[in-house]
Design a protein around this motif. Structure first.
Motif, PDB file in Angstrom:
ATOM      1  N   HIS A   7       0.855  -1.190   0.000  1.00 18.12           N
ATOM      2  CA  HIS A   7       0.000   0.000   0.000  1.00 18.12           C
ATOM      3  C   HIS A   7       0.889   1.238   0.000  1.00 18.12           C
ATOM      4  N   LEU A   8       0.826   2.020  -1.054  1.00 18.55           N
ATOM      5  CA  LEU A   8       1.598   3.251  -1.184  1.00 18.55           C
ATOM      6  C   LEU A   8       0.621   4.423  -1.250  1.00 18.55           C
TER       7      LEU A   8
ATOM      8  N   TRP B 248      -8.231   1.298  -0.542  1.00 19.21           N
ATOM      9  CA  TRP B 248      -8.256   0.410   0.610  1.00 19.21           C
ATOM     10  C   TRP B 248      -8.212  -1.042   0.157  1.00 19.21           C
ATOM     11  N   TYR B 249      -7.987  -1.917   1.124  1.00 15.62           N
ATOM     12  CA  TYR B 249      -7.974  -3.361   0.865  1.00 15.62           C
ATOM     13  C   TYR B 249      -8.454  -4.053   2.125  1.00 15.62           C
ATOM     14  N   ASP B 250      -8.789  -5.328   1.982  1.00 11.91           N
ATOM     15  CA  ASP B 250      -9.223  -6.096   3.147  1.00 11.91           C
ATOM     16  C   ASP B 250      -9.079  -7.581   2.846  1.00 11.91           C
ATOM     17  N   ALA B 251      -8.845  -8.347   3.899  1.00  7.89           N
ATOM     18  CA  ALA B 251      -8.799  -9.807   3.830  1.00  7.89           C
ATOM     19  C   ALA B 251      -9.467 -10.307   5.099  1.00  7.89           C
ATOM     20  N   LEU B 252     -10.607 -10.973   4.917  1.00  7.68           N
ATOM     21  CA  LEU B 252     -11.468 -11.312   6.057  1.00  7.68           C
ATOM     22  C   LEU B 252     -11.724 -12.817   6.110  1.00  7.68           C
TER      23      LEU B 252
ATOM     24  N   GLY C   7     -12.615 -13.780   2.428  1.00 11.62           N
ATOM     25  CA  GLY C   7     -13.103 -12.657   1.631  1.00 11.62           C
ATOM     26  C   GLY C   7     -11.969 -11.692   1.314  1.00 11.62           C
ATOM     27  N   LEU C   8     -11.781 -11.390   0.039  1.00 12.53           N
ATOM     28  CA  LEU C   8     -10.731 -10.465  -0.407  1.00 12.53           C
ATOM     29  C   LEU C   8     -11.403  -9.267  -1.076  1.00 12.53           C
ATOM     30  N   ALA C   9     -10.927  -8.078  -0.766  1.00 16.95           N
ATOM     31  CA  ALA C   9     -11.553  -6.886  -1.322  1.00 16.95           C
ATOM     32  C   ALA C   9     -10.511  -5.799  -1.529  1.00 16.95           C
ATOM     33  N   VAL C  10     -10.688  -5.042  -2.605  1.00 21.51           N
ATOM     34  CA  VAL C  10      -9.935  -3.813  -2.849  1.00 21.51           C
ATOM     35  C   VAL C  10     -10.923  -2.788  -3.372  1.00 21.51           C
ATOM     36  N   GLY C  11     -10.627  -1.535  -3.134  1.00 21.53           N
ATOM     37  CA  GLY C  11     -11.536  -0.501  -3.603  1.00 21.53           C
ATOM     38  C   GLY C  11     -10.918   0.871  -3.500  1.00 21.53           C
ATOM     39  N   SER C  12     -11.639   1.854  -4.016  1.00 24.23           N
ATOM     40  CA  SER C  12     -11.166   3.230  -4.020  1.00 24.23           C
ATOM     41  C   SER C  12     -12.350   4.159  -3.898  1.00 24.23           C
ATOM     42  N   VAL C  13     -12.260   5.111  -2.953  1.00 28.53           N
ATOM     43  CA  VAL C  13     -13.292   6.122  -2.757  1.00 28.53           C
ATOM     44  C   VAL C  13     -12.848   7.400  -3.445  1.00 28.53           C
ATOM     45  N   SER C  14     -13.753   8.102  -4.081  1.00 31.13           N
ATOM     46  CA  SER C  14     -13.406   9.336  -4.777  1.00 31.13           C
ATOM     47  C   SER C  14     -12.941  10.391  -3.785  1.00 31.13           C
ATOM     48  N   GLY C  15     -11.973  11.209  -4.229  1.00 31.69           N
ATOM     49  CA  GLY C  15     -11.481  12.293  -3.404  1.00 31.69           C
ATOM     50  C   GLY C  15     -10.193  11.943  -2.685  1.00 31.69           C
ATOM     51  N   THR C  16      -9.606  12.948  -2.027  1.00 30.74           N
ATOM     52  CA  THR C  16      -8.400  12.774  -1.247  1.00 30.74           C
ATOM     53  C   THR C  16      -8.549  13.524   0.069  1.00 30.74           C
ATOM     54  N   GLY C  17      -7.607  13.284   0.959  1.00 29.89           N
ATOM     55  CA  GLY C  17      -7.613  14.005   2.218  1.00 29.89           C
ATOM     56  C   GLY C  17      -8.426  13.319   3.291  1.00 29.89           C
TER      57      GLY C  17
ATOM     58  N   GLU D 140      -3.048   9.397  -7.133  1.00 28.95           N
ATOM     59  CA  GLU D 140      -3.809   8.368  -6.441  1.00 28.95           C
ATOM     60  C   GLU D 140      -2.912   7.419  -5.673  1.00 28.95           C
ATOM     61  N   ASP D 141      -3.505   6.794  -4.666  1.00 33.59           N
ATOM     62  CA  ASP D 141      -2.790   5.764  -3.922  1.00 33.59           C
ATOM     63  C   ASP D 141      -2.652   4.507  -4.777  1.00 33.59           C
ATOM     64  N   VAL D 142      -1.802   3.616  -4.306  1.00 37.06           N
ATOM     65  CA  VAL D 142      -1.584   2.336  -4.992  1.00 37.06           C
ATOM     66  C   VAL D 142      -1.792   1.218  -3.977  1.00 37.06           C
ATOM     67  N   VAL D 143      -2.649   0.263  -4.324  1.00 35.48           N
ATOM     68  CA  VAL D 143      -2.876  -0.929  -3.509  1.00 35.48           C
ATOM     69  C   VAL D 143      -2.673  -2.145  -4.399  1.00 35.48           C
TER      70      VAL D 143
END
Length: 508
Positions: free
Chosen positions: A297-298, A307-311, A319-329, A498-501
């Protein structure tokens, strides 16, 4: 009646002419015991008994002032182009060495509030030399005395609010007592380390070992910013800057301190954002039989919503998940935290159906945050059967990397969450072979390359295909190779973006 004799030229105005600064002759030559100053920096003038008419004297004085202002302008212009604390300290050290006529020096960043960050930068000094200087007791070293505060220049309580009288500020008792700004310590000049009184023997020993005979220390402090640190320049022979050099370095030092104070606030804000982002993401990845996980995660300077998740799920599922929310800060980070927490709840309730998980997430996002959109990919994995069912909402397709294939998973096109009145897209099922790694990633990995989308996908495929066979058994090594290939310079923290996952899952 005796006629008036012409006024003699002041010593700081008479000088041999050196290289010009912006078309004006410099008037402050470097002392003979040090190297020449940086190009375009004025130096001090030797005394002269030559007499000049008053008009010429005034003209020469004005030219000298303009030359000094031009030099300071050029040096401050170079300083404000720096965008990091280390860069600003190095620039300040170099410019200060030229202004005081020294060859070596060091700067110590140590904010008085104790909140950090702290660092030590050297000019013409190796890392071992800096360590040697730091062995001198702080009470004897000039920079240490500035950092700890000088009793004669900074009495106890200076810079702290004066005590208010009892009841001050209450109705009928008048205003509170006036506040007193922090007092700035005076610079410290040690003309000759061998003969200076009160120096610790260790100080003289270190000076002899490193080959310097004098020093000039300047506090990096102002009344507004407080004490941020100190800078000290070292002379090869006994010497100290004259009054004019002290004036120039004082002006430059005050400007440099204000610039450092701004960069310090930016650095602390970035650190706080990064800390919040890390706290909102999993502190560690789960251990589930049949699969090995690794994540990279950079994040950028403002912090993004990737973001990411492993549940772990019932019956050995994952459960594996990755995603991105619009915006920064901070607002994007807060939204990312809410979205990830909601997805975890939906995954526990109906994780076997990734479409239902994303549909519930889309409804929640549309009802609670109608002005925001997000991309997401959720995969329900059964490691024992090497079976994965996944669904994506506006997200890039996963990539399967193995000894016999490197290919993208074919997923249906769908809009991001929050873009449509009702989101739904079919799920996709795949069965990775033993030893294959599935890569889940955010769009930032592609966009940070700076290429068009199709070109970025081709580069990602080529990077995954070129993973050395010896590294393919380690998902962390696979992720590192892909990142090094796509972003050879890493993620520049000073560049907005943008971030990198990158989440890697290797199936046994």
């Amino acid at each position: 009646m005796a006629s008036n004799a012409p006024v003699g030229k002041p010593t700081d105005m008479s000088s041999p002419r050196l290289p010009k600064v912006a078309g004006i002759d410099s008037t402050v030559p470097a002392p003979p015991h040090t190297v020449a100053p940086l190009p375009g920096v004025p130096s001090a003038a030797p005394p002269s008994d030559a007499a000049l008419p008053p008009g010429v004297l005034i003209q020469d004085r004005l030219a000298s002032w303009v030359s000094d202002l031009t030099t300071l302008h050029e040096l401050t212009e170079r300083l404000i182009k720096t965008d990091s604390l280390d860069g600003a300290l190095r620039e300040m050290l170099g410019a200060g060495a030229a202004l005081v006529g020294a060859r070596r020096g060091m700067a110590v960043l140590e904010p008085a509030d104790g909140l950090g960050p702290t660092s030590t930068i050297g000019l013409g000094l190796a890392h071992a030399d800096l360590g040697t200087i730091e062995t001198v007791p702080r009470g004897s070293g000039s920079y240490g005395r500035l950092l700890d505060g000088l009793p004669e220049a900074d009495p106890p309580g200076a810079g702290l609010p004066e005590a208010d009288p009892p009841g001050a500020g209450l109705p009928g008792n008048g205003p509170t007592a006036p506040r007193r700004p922090a007092r700035v310590p005076e610079p410290i000049a040690i003309r000759d380390v061998r003969t200076e009184e009160g120096l610790d023997p260790r100080h003289r020993e270190v000076a002899a070992r490193l080959g310097y005979a004098a020093s000039y220390a300047l506090p990096l402090a102002t009344e507004e910013a407080g004490r941020l640190g100190a800078a000290v320049w070292l002379y090869d022979e006994p010497a100290e800057p004259d009054e004019r050099r002290r004036h120039l370095i004082g002006l430059y030092g005050r400007f440099a301190t204000e610039h450092l104070a701004r960069l310090l606030q930016v650095e602390r804000a970035r650190a706080r954002v990064a800390t919040v982002a890390e706290e909102l993401l999993p502190s560690r990845l789960p251990r589930v039989p049949g699969v090995r996980l690794a994540v990279r995660h950079l994040t950028g300077p403002q912090g993004g919503g990737d973001w990411y998740d492993a549940l772990p799920l019932p019956e050995g599922a994952l459960g594996l998940a990755v995603g991105s929310v619009s915006g920064t800060g901070p607002s994007a980070l807060a939204a990312m935290g809410r979205l990830r927490a909601s997805l975890r709840a939906y995954a526990v309730m109906e994780g076997e159906d990734p479409v239902a998980v994303l549909s519930d997430l889309e409804l929640l996002l549309r009802l609670t945050e109608p002005a925001r959109s997000a991309t997401a990919l959720f995969a329900y994995a059964e490691p024992a059967q090497r079976r994965i069912v996944l669904a994506g909402a506006g997200h890039a397709p996963p990539l399967v990397v193995g000894d016999h294939r490197t290919e993208f998973v074919e997923t249906s096109l769908s809009a991001p969450l929050g873009m449509l009145t009702c989101w739904e897209a079919p799920s996709v099922e795949l069965s990775p072979a033993p030893g294959e790694t599935v890569l889940l990633y955010t769009d930032g990995l592609l966009r940070r390359t700076g290429d068009a989308t199709d070109r970025a996908f081709a580069r990602l495929h080529a990077a995954a295909s070129s993973v050395p066979r010896a590294d393919r058994s380690d998902p962390g090594a696979v992720a590192d190779h892909v990142l090094r290939t796509l972003l050879p310079g890493g993620l520049d923290p000073a560049v907005e973006g943008e971030d990198v996952v990158l989440l890697a899952a290797r199936f046994e």
